[in-house]
Design an enzyme around this catalytic site. Structure first.
Site, PDB file in Angstrom:
ATOM      1  N   ASP A   1      32.327  61.332  38.427  1.00 54.51           N
ATOM      2  CA  ASP A   1      33.457  60.933  39.269  1.00 54.51           C
ATOM      3  C   ASP A   1      33.258  61.600  40.632  1.00 54.51           C
ATOM      4  O   ASP A   1      33.224  62.836  40.733  1.00 54.51           O
ATOM      5  CB  ASP A   1      34.740  61.430  38.586  1.00 54.51           C
ATOM      6  CG  ASP A   1      35.984  61.187  39.412  1.00 54.51           C
ATOM      7  OD1 ASP A   1      35.887  60.808  40.602  1.00 54.51           O
ATOM      8  OD2 ASP A   1      37.078  61.397  38.856  1.00 54.51           O
ATOM      9  N   ILE A   2      33.141  60.810  41.672  1.00 54.55           N
ATOM     10  CA  ILE A   2      32.788  61.336  42.999  1.00 54.55           C
ATOM     11  C   ILE A   2      33.831  62.335  43.529  1.00 54.55           C
ATOM     12  O   ILE A   2      33.510  63.208  44.327  1.00 54.55           O
ATOM     13  CB  ILE A   2      32.566  60.163  43.999  1.00 54.55           C
ATOM     14  CG1 ILE A   2      31.745  60.616  45.217  1.00 54.55           C
ATOM     15  CG2 ILE A   2      33.886  59.528  44.430  1.00 54.55           C
ATOM     16  CD1 ILE A   2      31.215  59.470  46.070  1.00 54.55           C
TER      17      ILE A   2
ATOM     18  N   ASN B   1      39.016  49.625  51.785  1.00 53.54           N
ATOM     19  CA  ASN B   1      39.230  48.259  52.290  1.00 53.54           C
ATOM     20  C   ASN B   1      39.679  48.361  53.753  1.00 53.54           C
ATOM     21  O   ASN B   1      39.931  49.454  54.263  1.00 53.54           O
ATOM     22  CB  ASN B   1      40.234  47.500  51.421  1.00 53.54           C
ATOM     23  CG  ASN B   1      41.566  48.192  51.348  1.00 53.54           C
ATOM     24  OD1 ASN B   1      42.143  48.567  52.373  1.00 53.54           O
ATOM     25  ND2 ASN B   1      42.082  48.395  50.143  1.00 53.54           N
TER      26      ASN B   1
ATOM     27  N   VAL C   1      37.280  53.297  43.282  1.00 50.87           N
ATOM     28  CA  VAL C   1      36.970  54.623  43.812  1.00 50.87           C
ATOM     29  C   VAL C   1      37.951  55.009  44.927  1.00 50.87           C
ATOM     30  O   VAL C   1      38.305  56.186  45.092  1.00 50.87           O
ATOM     31  CB  VAL C   1      35.484  54.676  44.273  1.00 50.87           C
ATOM     32  CG1 VAL C   1      35.215  53.847  45.509  1.00 50.87           C
ATOM     33  CG2 VAL C   1      35.037  56.106  44.466  1.00 50.87           C
ATOM     34  N   ASP C   2      38.412  54.024  45.681  1.00 60.71           N
ATOM     35  CA  ASP C   2      39.393  54.258  46.752  1.00 60.71           C
ATOM     36  C   ASP C   2      40.673  54.881  46.181  1.00 60.71           C
ATOM     37  O   ASP C   2      41.170  55.902  46.690  1.00 60.71           O
ATOM     38  CB  ASP C   2      39.680  52.893  47.412  1.00 60.71           C
ATOM     39  CG  ASP C   2      40.420  53.000  48.738  1.00 60.71           C
ATOM     40  OD1 ASP C   2      40.567  54.112  49.251  1.00 60.71           O
ATOM     41  OD2 ASP C   2      40.833  51.936  49.252  1.00 60.71           O
TER      42      ASP C   2
ATOM     43  N   GLY D   1      31.837  47.026  42.876  1.00 63.45           N
ATOM     44  CA  GLY D   1      32.934  46.926  41.922  1.00 63.45           C
ATOM     45  C   GLY D   1      33.673  45.616  42.125  1.00 63.45           C
ATOM     46  O   GLY D   1      33.109  44.526  41.977  1.00 63.45           O
ATOM     47  N   VAL D   2      34.924  45.732  42.530  1.00 66.57           N
ATOM     48  CA  VAL D   2      35.773  44.566  42.757  1.00 66.57           C
ATOM     49  C   VAL D   2      35.173  43.606  43.800  1.00 66.57           C
ATOM     50  O   VAL D   2      35.353  42.389  43.705  1.00 66.57           O
ATOM     51  CB  VAL D   2      37.178  45.034  43.215  1.00 66.57           C
ATOM     52  CG1 VAL D   2      38.041  43.863  43.641  1.00 66.57           C
ATOM     53  CG2 VAL D   2      37.862  45.793  42.100  1.00 66.57           C
TER      54      VAL D   2
END
Ligand code: ADP
Length: 170
Positions: free
Chosen positions: A11-12, A25, A34-35, A120-121
């Site tokens: 996990d960053i 975004n 992650v955001d 990801g998304v």
């Protein structure tokens, strides 16, 4: 100092380094993936600073403090949404990596970690995204004083295996 690229599966938000990169975004007001994890871990002061910045176009990058993270800085970049592959997606992903690395260089950031931006998304093909990330990073660190150490943080097994294969083979 010897430059290096490392690969980790974690996990960053847990990393104790100078800067982590956020796959944000355009609003910079937080989101999923992650955001969302970075905003949760950094705390509400991050959102307040992001509101003042007023957004970020795709391919660009902005820097904030790290607040409750161990990382001193967060570099927020906006990767492209993958559509058909003919809408400048690869150019924009290259720009997202290059602009993040340039901000790190300007701020003399020695160690920085990247998530797998857009995979990801946003649906960017993982193999292609990894090839871009590694190629841009290798060229950048060879030419510039900072960053000195770049960590690619993979959260899923598929990305980890892709990065591992590319980094091992050339
Ligand atoms: P994007 O919208 O740019 O695709 P996502 O957050 O949906 O951004 O996904 C980008 C990458 O970040 C994905 O590979 C996802 O597995 C990964 N990811 C999600 N959460 C974390 C986390 N806490 N630490 C590191 N990587 C993460």
């Amino acid at each position: 100092m010897q430059k290096s690229i490392e690969l980790v599966k974690t996990d960053i938000t847990t990393l104790d380094i100078d800067a982590i990169v956020n796959a944000a975004n355009q609003s910079l007001l937080g989101g999923g993936g992650v955001d969302g994890a970075i905003h949760r871990a950094a705390g509400p002061d991050l959102l307040a600073e992001c509101k003042k910045i007023g957004g970020c176009p795709t391919g660009e990058a902005k820097i904030t403090k790290g607040y409750n993270l161990k990382a001193k800085y967060i570099i927020h970049t906006v990767g492209p949404i993958w559509k058909s592959g003919t809408e400048n997606e690869t150019v924009l992903l290259r720009k997202a990596y290059t602009n993040s690395l340039s901000i790190a260089n300007e701020h003399r950031i020695k160690t920085i970690a990247f998530p797998n931006i857009s995979t990801g998304v946003y649906g960017f093909p993982k193999q292609l995204a990894a090839e871009i990330a590694i190629k841009i990073t290798r060229a950048f660190i060879e030419k510039n004083k900072y960053p000195q150490k770049v960590i690619f943080v993979c959260f899923d097994e598929e990305n980890y295996n892709i990065y591992n294969a590319i980094l091992k083979n050339n």
